[in-house]
Every structure is written in structure tokens, then in C-alpha cells.
Design a protein around this motif. Structure first.
Motif, PDB file in Angstrom:
ATOM      1  N   VAL A 190      38.955  38.920  73.043  1.00 56.87           N
ATOM      2  CA  VAL A 190      40.159  39.691  72.746  1.00 56.87           C
ATOM      3  C   VAL A 190      40.506  39.464  71.277  1.00 56.87           C
ATOM      4  O   VAL A 190      40.839  38.355  70.872  1.00 56.87           O
ATOM      5  CB  VAL A 190      41.343  39.265  73.634  1.00 56.87           C
ATOM      6  N   PRO A 248      38.203  38.217  62.140  1.00 57.61           N
ATOM      7  CA  PRO A 248      37.089  37.337  61.778  1.00 57.61           C
ATOM      8  C   PRO A 248      36.650  36.425  62.924  1.00 57.61           C
ATOM      9  O   PRO A 248      35.448  36.312  63.204  1.00 57.61           O
ATOM     10  CB  PRO A 248      37.652  36.518  60.620  1.00 57.61           C
ATOM     11  N   GLY A 258      37.861  43.763  62.096  1.00 56.06           N
ATOM     12  CA  GLY A 258      38.260  43.161  60.814  1.00 56.06           C
ATOM     13  C   GLY A 258      39.573  42.404  60.865  1.00 56.06           C
ATOM     14  O   GLY A 258      39.807  41.510  60.061  1.00 56.06           O
ATOM     15  N   ALA A 309      41.111  35.623  70.516  1.00 54.76           N
ATOM     16  CA  ALA A 309      41.097  35.577  69.053  1.00 54.76           C
ATOM     17  C   ALA A 309      42.123  36.575  68.556  1.00 54.76           C
ATOM     18  O   ALA A 309      41.823  37.503  67.814  1.00 54.76           O
ATOM     19  CB  ALA A 309      39.696  35.897  68.534  1.00 54.76           C
ATOM     20  N   LEU A 364      49.912  32.310  51.426  1.00 58.47           N
ATOM     21  CA  LEU A 364      49.648  33.745  51.371  1.00 58.47           C
ATOM     22  C   LEU A 364      50.393  34.422  50.236  1.00 58.47           C
ATOM     23  O   LEU A 364      49.971  35.460  49.734  1.00 58.47           O
ATOM     24  CB  LEU A 364      50.061  34.412  52.683  1.00 58.47           C
ATOM     25  N   GLN A 394      49.601  33.939  67.673  1.00 55.86           N
ATOM     26  CA  GLN A 394      49.948  34.891  68.734  1.00 55.86           C
ATOM     27  C   GLN A 394      49.242  34.450  70.008  1.00 55.86           C
ATOM     28  O   GLN A 394      48.078  34.727  70.201  1.00 55.86           O
ATOM     29  CB  GLN A 394      49.460  36.261  68.302  1.00 55.86           C
TER      30      GLN A 394
HETATM   31  C1  FAD Z   1      48.832  39.174  54.106  1.00 56.75           C
HETATM   32  C2  FAD Z   1      47.759  38.220  54.458  1.00 56.75           C
HETATM   33  C3  FAD Z   1      46.953  37.702  53.466  1.00 56.75           C
HETATM   34  C4  FAD Z   1      45.963  36.782  53.761  1.00 56.75           C
HETATM   35  N1  FAD Z   1      45.218  36.265  52.765  1.00 56.75           N
HETATM   36  C5  FAD Z   1      44.299  35.320  53.044  1.00 56.75           C
HETATM   37  C6  FAD Z   1      43.505  34.737  52.028  1.00 56.75           C
HETATM   38  O1  FAD Z   1      43.628  35.063  50.869  1.00 56.75           O
HETATM   39  N2  FAD Z   1      42.606  33.784  52.369  1.00 56.75           N
HETATM   40  C7  FAD Z   1      42.439  33.404  53.681  1.00 56.75           C
HETATM   41  O2  FAD Z   1      41.594  32.543  53.971  1.00 56.75           O
HETATM   42  N3  FAD Z   1      43.168  33.950  54.663  1.00 56.75           N
HETATM   43  C8  FAD Z   1      44.105  34.885  54.388  1.00 56.75           C
HETATM   44  N4  FAD Z   1      44.858  35.423  55.384  1.00 56.75           N
HETATM   45  C9  FAD Z   1      44.709  34.932  56.731  1.00 56.75           C
HETATM   46  C10 FAD Z   1      43.619  35.667  57.455  1.00 56.75           C
HETATM   47  O3  FAD Z   1      43.954  37.016  57.555  1.00 56.75           O
HETATM   48  C11 FAD Z   1      43.502  35.066  58.818  1.00 56.75           C
HETATM   49  O4  FAD Z   1      43.216  33.705  58.661  1.00 56.75           O
HETATM   50  C12 FAD Z   1      42.398  35.685  59.624  1.00 56.75           C
HETATM   51  O5  FAD Z   1      42.541  37.065  59.678  1.00 56.75           O
HETATM   52  C13 FAD Z   1      42.437  35.086  61.005  1.00 56.75           C
HETATM   53  O6  FAD Z   1      41.498  35.668  61.783  1.00 56.75           O
HETATM   54  P1  FAD Z   1      41.687  35.822  63.349  1.00 56.75           P
HETATM   55  O7  FAD Z   1      40.423  36.416  63.800  1.00 56.75           O
HETATM   56  O8  FAD Z   1      42.138  34.546  63.905  1.00 56.75           O
HETATM   57  O9  FAD Z   1      42.903  36.820  63.543  1.00 56.75           O
HETATM   58  P2  FAD Z   1      43.227  38.273  63.010  1.00 56.75           P
HETATM   59  O10 FAD Z   1      42.467  38.616  61.803  1.00 56.75           O
HETATM   60  O11 FAD Z   1      44.682  38.365  62.932  1.00 56.75           O
HETATM   61  O12 FAD Z   1      42.707  39.233  64.171  1.00 56.75           O
HETATM   62  C14 FAD Z   1      43.339  39.323  65.407  1.00 56.75           C
HETATM   63  C15 FAD Z   1      42.973  40.623  66.048  1.00 56.75           C
HETATM   64  O13 FAD Z   1      43.400  40.588  67.381  1.00 56.75           O
HETATM   65  C16 FAD Z   1      43.913  41.828  67.730  1.00 56.75           C
HETATM   66  N5  FAD Z   1      44.859  41.636  68.808  1.00 56.75           N
HETATM   67  C17 FAD Z   1      45.931  40.785  68.832  1.00 56.75           C
HETATM   68  N6  FAD Z   1      46.557  40.857  69.999  1.00 56.75           N
HETATM   69  C18 FAD Z   1      45.892  41.765  70.749  1.00 56.75           C
HETATM   70  C19 FAD Z   1      46.075  42.284  72.063  1.00 56.75           C
HETATM   71  N7  FAD Z   1      47.081  41.855  72.850  1.00 56.75           N
HETATM   72  N8  FAD Z   1      45.214  43.223  72.510  1.00 56.75           N
HETATM   73  C20 FAD Z   1      44.189  43.652  71.726  1.00 56.75           C
HETATM   74  N9  FAD Z   1      43.970  43.195  70.477  1.00 56.75           N
HETATM   75  C21 FAD Z   1      44.820  42.267  69.997  1.00 56.75           C
HETATM   76  C22 FAD Z   1      44.545  42.355  66.476  1.00 56.75           C
HETATM   77  O14 FAD Z   1      44.596  43.767  66.493  1.00 56.75           O
HETATM   78  C23 FAD Z   1      43.621  41.825  65.399  1.00 56.75           C
HETATM   79  O15 FAD Z   1      42.638  42.767  65.050  1.00 56.75           O
HETATM   80  C24 FAD Z   1      45.797  36.371  55.091  1.00 56.75           C
HETATM   81  C25 FAD Z   1      46.597  36.911  56.096  1.00 56.75           C
HETATM   82  C26 FAD Z   1      47.575  37.819  55.804  1.00 56.75           C
HETATM   83  C27 FAD Z   1      48.441  38.381  56.916  1.00 56.75           C
END
Ligand code: FAD
Ligand code: FAD
Lengths: 380, 478
Positions: B14, B18, B44, B126, B173, B282
Motif C-alpha cells: 500500500v 519510494p 513516486g 508504505a 524540509l 500516516q
Molecule cells: C515537501 C517535501 C520535500 C521533501 N524533500 C526531501 C528531501 O529533500 N530529501 C529527502 O530525503 N526527503 C525529502 N522529503 C521526504 C520524502 O518525500 C519522503 O521521505 C519519502 O517520500 C518517503 O517515502 P514513503 O515511500 O515512505 O512515502 P511517500 O512518498 O509519502 O508515499 C506514500 C504513498 O502512499 C500513498 N498512500 C497513502 N495512504 C494511502 C491509502 N490509504 N491508500 C492508497 N495509497 C495511499 C500516497 O498516495 C503516496 O503515494 C520531502 C518531503 C516533502 C513533503
């Protein structure tokens, strides 16, 4: 070591029932200390709904308590701020088929004999009362005495209304009862020290059994779990409390398995509440898809317009259940100085004022307003 | 309700950010049948956002470092057997032995009629994080945007929220946001950070072990200098001026507890304000299933995870921000580790012992760094003094700070849940995602606030007709 000034009575539990006991005791001139391990209304009171029903009660001691409570709620609605959201909106019970409607009419006849106002509504008039009801229902009964309140706000304002006669001690758990060498009650021990008073009221709701055990007496209170569904805010789609006839059988059942018959009601803030399931599952908060599915199915069967409406959240609470479905109210013959006010199951909001009124009478040696024999805590 | 044919899958992932991407690809390459679900139309997640086609961005990678890591994952995803289901909003996960059921709504906003249920033997959560907001007088004025929102707008639509933008709040950030706003042509007169960056110096070991992170900060720092952005640490925006729109902000110095220093306010003209106070994991899908949580150094709740990314509930795994906010590289490492671990549990693939050791080491190092950062940016209790009694705290239900203070001081509320009951703060459309952290702080009479329990049994609102059929189905045997 006493911490704080002397009290005449200690109430354990700052839920709806404890608040009502404190309010009426203070009104009778007593100095009251209310102790809760959490927040005001942080227990079942903050996890249920605020239906004040006479419609679902068989003639008998619980109905008598409910009728007294209905009168007291009307009084309280004048004394407390409008923010408690008291609404005398009335209840409408509907039946899907003719046998159901006949049973409903029969039930209403017996209630009328016991003093309840109940008006039969033929099938073709149901939509005057509830325009969005499903077509094809067999009929219903309207109960104008059913009302509604916002339980957490009612509890908080009840505790505040008595002014400085009520002292609140929150975030403090009662861990033991204090007795003098001759066995008379002296107060309670808590996580922060001792609090002294000659009387202690057990208003610990679903945890009332554990509290009784601290005093060495047995009170078989158990949790009966319920889920409530909350929709997005809507304009006034549901006007009364509406439920299907099967509900009364569920309420009266002692079965451990899941029972669901949805009671549907609008709230002043907009969301529609759909409650509530009943099952014995201990203090387990895990989401039950079956319970939610049945609530949603029940609600959309009665109000098809709700089908496209979104449920925003659901919450769960634990009704304080006693095996004969009657609360324990009054002095415990086995532990002098200890009174109980718990075990109201799914009706504690509705029955709270009468319970508090009775407890205050017991504390001041007055005559109870009704026969409290059936509620005797020593009956188990 | 439709059940898809190939069920149950070995693994349902889910979130296709990344962490989820890395996990799905790793597991599929080891031979598992994987389904990858995301509410969004693209893979993404938060970080690798793609410009809308109409924005005609020539080089989306210009706004991302690490685009190549993403491009690599996307290629591997395309070559793998992973079934990617975009536009699937997961509202609940339930367990009916022997498999998990993942309940989804479909369509852009989850409003399509046909709900979908996906069954799988293991689940990897995720779902990332959402932004933490702390209210202050004026935060509801048009022109005030969230820092993450500004960044997201920039990445996906390449539009700026204003021409002269103050960036404020707390957390790493902000550096990234300020430098991308400046690079995209906005004037950023100030970057206002509530904590002192010196706080990092207290964790020299974590910093030294993460040279990449240090380099990242340097790159952003250099970019800020080049664009003339003034960094003001130990300061906060305590007022926003303007009638219909932001015209200026007042920036005030803070003491160690984040309490404003009287008389130190200075006005800065601007037409937009981007604010953020870090991210909140989340995790409601997990908490609804009873997964254990811990309070992170920054005061948010994160999932408790085992050495191989499994939650306290067997068969349920998590990676990325759900285990604590830590950035994109940590998310990639954790996702891959989880993917390999699930494959090992389900008996697929060769043992990948050396890769596991390597990933674990990398993860532990980055987690230590993330914790150090989190500690440095924890809101100080004095921030409550920013609030006037008439400042809205809950925007959905329009509940002011004064009402919340009354609930705590006069009505007997001691936690976010009872404040909500007595005031409706957090009962609105966002279900407390916006005001939850602030309400928890206001409810804490003494000492550190309990993070609000991330209990939202429905991760997204669910039509009643969908609920009415959700448990009807017989269990499909594996
Ligand atoms: C403005 C901003 C700038 C950033 N800059 C940096 C940086 O410069 N360097 C760095 O290392 N990190 C940075 N980050 C942090 C980085 O974006 C996160 O560390 C990274 O994206 C985390 O990856 P993740 O896969 O855990 O979650 P996310 O990338 O948040 O992905 C989660 C996914 O889950 C999906 N999702 C959530 N809930 C549900 C649901 N109930 N049903 C279906 N789909 C769902 C969402 O649509 C999303 O696509 C930044 C973040 C933000 C917000
Ligand atoms: C889903 C659901 C729907 C409901 N709907 C309705 C309805 O529509 N109408 C109606 O009338 N009723 C309804 N009820 C029932 C009603 O909510 C309860 O009967 C009522 O709230 C009980 O109130 P109480 O004060 O006895 O218990 P509680 O509100 O649980 O209060 C007991 C308090 O005691 C405290 N406590 C316990 N042990 C200790 C200790 N050792 N030391 C200190 N403090 C302690 C607890 O913290 C708690 O705050 C519903 C219940 C549920 C679950």
C-alpha cells in the motif's frame, strides 16, 4: 495522610452517571469529591450516543427509572446551557412487515398502560414524519418522549453547574478503599494519596466490577461492546430517532454474539449517527467489519438516501452490562458506606439523572422516588 | 465488489512512494506475486512527483536530486510482474485467516461506484506521512500555504504560490522548499526556523555517519546563499498581516521553549507564506489492526518495527515514513529490506544474506540521523503562547484556541480525545490530521503532550453503500 479538605462523599468516575450522582448530592447540600483516572467523559460516556429513550423499554423497573429520568432531563435542559444539545425530538420505530407491525402495536399498548405516550403511525403516514424513509414499510409507532443529548457536554456542564460543592480530581486512579478497624468506610486510596469521606459511590461504569472487588464485594459488571458509525455532515435528513422493530429484542438479549439493529439519528452539528452493535468481546477495540457492515446495511435499508453518503469514522465503546440488564443502584448491604451506581449498559445517559437522584436520597436518608428493590446491588 | 482473478497475491503493497516501490520491486524480483496500490495516478509518492502533462516540464528531474534512483525503480517495475493499481484508495485492511483483505475505493477521489477488495498473504504498509501544522494568528488567510504543498505544487504543476514568499516553521524540509522556490524564480526574503540549527551539533556521530545528508544540507545552504535567502533561526512567524491576502508577516525571536521574546517582532513584506513543521507518519491502517506505536523524538507516533521491518502484528510490514520520518534514501532502503524479508518469510527466492546485512546497516545509520534531526525540531511547549484566544485551531469545525483552553481548564478534558468530544476540534473533514498535534499540545496540562492516537478506522471516508457490502463476501480460499 489526607490530601485536601473534608468531603461528605466521594464519587468514583466522572462519566454521565458519576456526574449526575455528584450533581444531585451537591444539590442536597453535600460536599462531593469526584475522582477519575482520566478526563471528564473519557470512559463509555464519551464513546456512545445520547439517546434518552423510553420507547425501547418493557414495562417494569427500568421503564420506571427511564420515565423519572425523562422528567429530570427536561428540568436539566432548562438549568444547563444550550450547548448540551438537548433535543426532545421524539422516536419513531418502524416495522418492515405486518407481523412486525402487530408486535410493535402490542408492545406499545403495554407501554401506554405503564404511562408512556405512544402514537401508532399507519404506513401511509410514516413519510409525514420521516420523508426519506424507504417505501414499503408496514407501519410504526411514534414516541414523543424520546429525546437526545450530547453526553460529553452534558456531563461536563452538570459537573460545573454545582459550583464549588463539587471538587474534581482528574488523572487520579482509585487503587483501594480505606476502612477503619471497625470496618466502616473512611475513603479511598489513589495513585496520589488518600481522600477521606464517610461514603463512596462506585460510578466506574464498565469497570465497576473491578472497583467493587477493591471493597471485597462481587458485582458482575462486564463490557458489552458497541460500534457507532458517523457520516459526513448533512442537512436535516433524519428528524427523529428512527429504528427498526428488531432493536428491542437485541437490547434485551443476553447473547454473546453480535447483534445489530441500527438506530439512526441526526445531530445538531450535521453528521448522522448510526448505532449501535452489541456483542461481548471483552475490552477489545479492534474494528469489526461485520458490525460496521450490518450497521450500514441496516441504515441504508431504512434510509436509502444514505447510500451515497460517506461514513467519516466509527468509534467503539464498552457498555457496562449486568446479567439481568438492570443497573446496580443504592447502598451495598455487604460493605457499609459503599453505594453503587453502575451497570446501566446501553442506557446510562438516559438513566443517569434518576440514578443520581436516587443516590442523593440514599445519602441523605430521604425516601427514594421509586422502588429501588430491583436495583439492589446485593442481588447477585 | 470485484475480486481480481490472481488472488490471493503473496504481497500487497500500500503506497507507491519510494518505500513501496522499492519493496514491490524487490519482492517481485524474488518471485513473489505482488500488487502495488496507490491512491494517486502515478508512482513516486511525496518525493518523486511528476508534472502534470499540461505543465510541459522539460526536465522534472531538475527539482529532484536522486531522480536516477527513481528512474531505475520505474524501469524495474515496468519489467516486473508487479500489478500496479493506481487510483486505489485503501480505506481499511482486515484479516480473515489465512489472508489479508485490502479494501479499496477507486477513482480520482475515491467516488467510483465499484469498490475493490484485494487479498494477499502479506501486506507492506508504505503510506508515507502528512505535514504537521501548528496554528498561529493569521494562518487561515489566503496566501498562507503549507511548505510541502508549495513544494508539491512546484513539482507537479510548476506554479509558485506567490512572488515574494517567506518560508517558515521547523525541520529540514524547509531548506529544500526554500531553495526550490528560489530556484523556480520566487524571491524568498527569509527562511524562518523555530529551532536553532546548532541543535544538530549535539549529535556529531549521527551527522558524521551520514555524509550524504550533510552534503545535501550544504547544497541547499549554498543555493540559499546564492539566492540571497536570509536564514533566521530561533524565530517564528507569529502574525500574518493583510485583509484579503497575505501582505506581510511578523517574525519574532523565540526563547529555548519557543516562547516569543517580547518586543523582538519584525515585519517582513511578502505575498505568500509557506509554513511547515515536519511530517507525521500516516499509520491509521496499521493502528486499526492493533500495531504497536512509539513516540518519536519529534513527538509524533510511528510504528514499532522489528529488525526486518515487520510490525508488531505478524504478516504486516512497514517501510518508509510509517516507521518514523527519515527521508527518501531511508525509505528506499527500508522498502527493499521489507521486500526481501517478506520473500524470505514466504519461502521465495534465494537467501539474500549479504544484501540484508548491508541494508540493515544503512537503515540503522540513517534512522539514527533521522532521530537526531527529529529531536532538534520538536516543538517547544512555548509555541502555545503564539495563539490568541480567537485563533482558529481546527479549521474544519472552526474551533478556536479559546474554546480548547476552556475545555481543558473548565470542562475537565485532559487529552486530545476529550477535547474533541467537548469542542468538535478534529471531527471535521480532515479528521484531525490538521489540528491533531496542536490540540494534543493544548490538552497537555503539564509535561510533554501525548501524540494524538492515530486512530482513524477509515483511512478515507467510505460511502455507506460500500460499507453495507464489505463483509458480505465468503472468504476466497488461497
Ligand atoms: C515537501 C517535501 C520535500 C521533501 N524533500 C526531501 C528531501 O529533500 N530529501 C529527502 O530525503 N526527503 C525529502 N522529503 C521526504 C520524502 O518525500 C519522503 O521521505 C519519502 O517520500 C518517503 O517515502 P514513503 O515511500 O515512505 O512515502 P511517500 O512518498 O509519502 O508515499 C506514500 C504513498 O502512499 C500513498 N498512500 C497513502 N495512504 C494511502 C491509502 N490509504 N491508500 C492508497 N495509497 C495511499 C500516497 O498516495 C503516496 O503515494 C520531502 C518531503 C516533502 C513533503
Ligand atoms: C456504542 C454505544 C452507544 C450507546 N448509546 C447510548 C444511548 O444512545 N443512550 C444511552 O443512554 N446510553 C448509551 N450507551 C450507554 C452509555 O454510554 C453508558 O451506559 C454510560 O455512558 C455509562 O456511564 P458511566 O458514567 O456509568 O460510565 P463511564 O462513562 O464509563 O464512566 C466511568 C468512569 O470511571 C472511571 N474509572 C473507572 N475505574 C476507575 C478507578 N479505579 N479510578 C478512577 N476512575 C475510574 C473511568 O475512567 C470512567 O471515566 C451507549 C454505549 C455505547 C458503547
Amino acid at each position: 495522610m489526607p490530601t485536601g479538605k473534608l468531603s461528605d462523599v466521594i464519587v468514583i468516575g466522572a462519566g454521565m452517571v458519576g456526574a449526575a450522582c455528584a450533581y444531585y448530592a451537591a444539590g442536597a447540600g453535600l460536599r462531593v469529591t469526584v475522582i477519575d483516572r482520566g478526563s471528564v467523559a473519557g470512559g463509555t460516556t464519551g464513546a456512545g450516543e445520547g439517546n434518552l429513550l423510553v420507547s425501547d423499554k418493557e414495562p417494569g423497573p427500568e421503564l420506571e427509572l427511564a420515565r423519572l429520568s425523562a422528567r429530570l432531563w427536561t428540568e436539566l435542559s432548562g438549568a444547563l446551557p444550550a450547548r448540551i444539545e438537548y433535543e426532545p425530538k421524539g422516536g419513531l420505530i418502524v416495522a418492515a412487515d405486518e407481523p412486525g407491525a402487530a408486535a410493535l402495536r402490542d408492545f406499545a399498548d403495554r407501554q401506554r398502560a405503564a404511562g408512556v405516550t405512544a402514537e401508532e403511525i399507519p404506513a401511509d403516514r410514516l413519510h409525514d414524519l420521516e420523508p426519506h424513509l424507504a417505501p414499503g414499510l408496514a407501519g410504526g409507532v411514534h414516541y414523543p418522549q424520546d429525546a437526545q443529548v450530547m453526553p460529553a457536554l452534558a456531563t461536563a456542564h452538570l459537573l460545573r453547574a454545582a459550583g464549588n460543592r463539587i471538587r474534581l480530581r482528574l488523572g487520579e486512579e482509585v487503587t483501594g478503599l480505606l476502612t477503619a478497624p471497625d470496618g466502616t468506610l473512611r475513603g479511598v486510596r489513589t495513585t496520589r494519596g488518600e481522600v477521606h469521606a464517610p461514603y463512596v459511590v462506585n460510578a466506574a461504569g464498565a469497570w465497576g466490577g473491578e472497583l467493587a472487588r477493591l471493597a471485597g464485594v462481587e458485582l458482575p459488571v462486564r463490557p458489552r461492546r458497541g460500534f457507532v458509525l458517523v457520516t459526513e455532515p448533512l442537512p436535516r435528513v433524519v428528524r427523529h430517532k428512527v429504528y427498526a422493530a428488531g432493536y428491542m429484542a437485541d437490547v434485551a438479549s443476553g447473547s454473546a454474539t453480535l447483534q445489530t439493529s441500527a438506530v439512526i439519528e441526526g445531530t445538531p452539528a450535521g453528521p448522522v449517527l448510526i448505532g449501535a452493535s452489541r456483542e461481548h468481546a471483552g475490552f477489545d477495540r479492534t474494528l469489526s467489519p461485520q458490525a460496521l457492515q450490518r450497521l450500514a446495511a441496516g441504515a441504508t435499508a431504512l434510509f436509502p438516501v444514505l447510500g451515497t453518503v460517506r461514513a467519516m469514522r466509527t468509534y467503539t465503546g464498552f457498555r457496562p452490562y449486568l446479567p439481568d440488564h438492570l443497573p446496580a443502584i443504592g447502598p451495598d448491604p455487604r460493605a457499609p458506606g459503599l453505594l453503587h451506581a453502575c451497570g446501566h449498559e446501553g442506557a446510562g445517559i438516559g438513566l443517569a439523572p434518576a440514578t443520581g437522584f436516587v443516590i442523593a436520597r440514599c445519602l441523605t436518608g430521604g425516601e427514594p422516588p421509586l422502588d429501588i428493590g430491583p436495583f439492589d446491588p446485593g442481588r447477585f | 465488489m470485484t475480486d481480481s482473478a490472481s488472488e490471493p497475491y503473496d504481497l500487497a503493497v500500500v503506497g507507491a512512494g519510494p518505500a513501496g516501490l522499492a519493496g514491490a520491486v524487490a519482492a517481485a524480483e524474488l518471485g513473489l506475486g505482488v500488487v502495488l496500490l496507490d491512491a494517486s495516478a502515478h508512482t513516486g509518492g511525496q518525493f518523486y512527483r511528476q508534472p502534470a502533462p499540461q505543465a510541459r516540464a522539460a526536465r522534472p528531474e531538475a527539482l529532484h536530486h536522486d531522480w536516477s534512483a527513481y528512474a531505475g525503480l520505474r524501469r524495474r517495475l515496468a519489467e516486473s510482474s508487479v500489478r500496479h493499481l493506481p487510483g486505489h484508495h485503501v480505506w481499511s485492511i482486515t484479516h480473515e485467516a489465512p489472508a489479508w483483505s485490502v479494501h479499496c475505493l477507486t477513482g480520482d477521489d475515491g467516488s467510483d461506484e465499484q469498490p475493490v477488495r484485494v487479498r494477499a498473504r502479506a501486506v507492506l504498509l508504505a503510506t508515507g506521512a502528512y505535514e504537521r501544522h501548528l496554528p498561529f494568528p493569521g494562518w487561515t488567510l489566503p496566501g498562507v500555504v503549507s511548505a510541502g504543498g508549495a513544494q508539491a505544487m512546484l513539482k507537479s504543476g510548476l506554479v509558485l504560490p506567490g512572488r515574494r514568499i517567506v518560508v517558515a516553521g521547523s525541520g529540514p524540509l524547509l531548506l529544500a522548499v526554500a531553495s526550490s522556490l528560489a530556484a523556480a524564480g520566487a524571491r524568498v526574503p527569509a527562511l524562518v526556523e523555530a529551532s536553532g540549527y546548532l541543535a544538530y551539533a549535539r549529535h556529531p556521530r549521527a551527522l558524521a555517519a551520514n555524509p550524504q545528508k550533510a552534503a545535501e544540507a550544504l547544497v541547499h545552504g549554498a543555493a540559499l546563499l546564492r539566492h540571497g535567502v536570509r536564514l533566521r533561526s530561533r524565530s517564528a512567524v507569529t502574525a500574518v498581516h493583510g485583509t484579503d491576502r497575505v501582505e506581510a508577516v511578523t517574525v519574532t525571536r523565540l526563547d529555548r521553549t519557543w516562547r516569543p521574546v517580547q518586543g523582538s517582532g519584525r515585519r517582513i513584506a511578502c505575498d505568500a507564506l509557506a509554513v511547515g513543521h515536519g511530517l507525521v507518519p500516516q499509520i491509521e491502517l496499521a493502528t486499526a489492526l492493533g500495531c504497536a506505536t512509539r513516540t518519536s523524538a519529534d513527538g509524533t507516533s510511528a510504528l514499532v518495527l522489528g529488525p526486518l521491518q515487520e510490525t508488531s502484528v505478524r504478516g504486516l510490514w512497514a517501510a518508509g515514513e510509517t516507521g518514523g520520518v527519515g527521508g527518501v534514501r531511508l525509505a528506499l532502503a527500508e522498502g527493499e529490506l521489507a521486500g526481501i524479508a517478506v520473500a524470505a518469510r514466504l519461502g521465495a527466492g534465494r537467501a539474500r544474506g549479504s544484501r540484508i546485512v548491508q541494508l540493515r546497516r544503512r537503515r540503522d545509520r540513517m534512522r539514527a540521523f533521522a532521530d537526531a534531526m527529529a529531536a532538534a525540531h520538536t516543538p517547544g511547549p512555548g509555541w502555545r503562547c503564539w495563539l490568541a484566544d480567537d485563533t482558529d485551531v481546527c479549521r474544519c469545525e472552526e474551533v478556536t484556541a479559546g474554546r480548547i483552553r476552556e475545555a481543558v481548564d473548565d470542562l475537565g478534558a485532559r487529552d486530545a480525545r476529550t477535547v474533541k468530544l467537548l469542542t468538535r476540534a478534529g471531527m471535521g473533514w480532515c479528521q484531525g490530521r490538521m489540528c491533531g498535534p496542536a490540540v494534543a499540545c493544548l490538552a497537555a496540562r503539564d509535561g510533554a503532550p501525548e501524540p494524538p492516537p492515530e486512530r482513524r478506522p477509515f483511512a478515507v471516508p467510505v460511502p455507506m453503500s460500500v460499507l453495507a457490502q464489505c463483509a458480505d463476501q465468503p472468504n476466497t480460499a488461497p
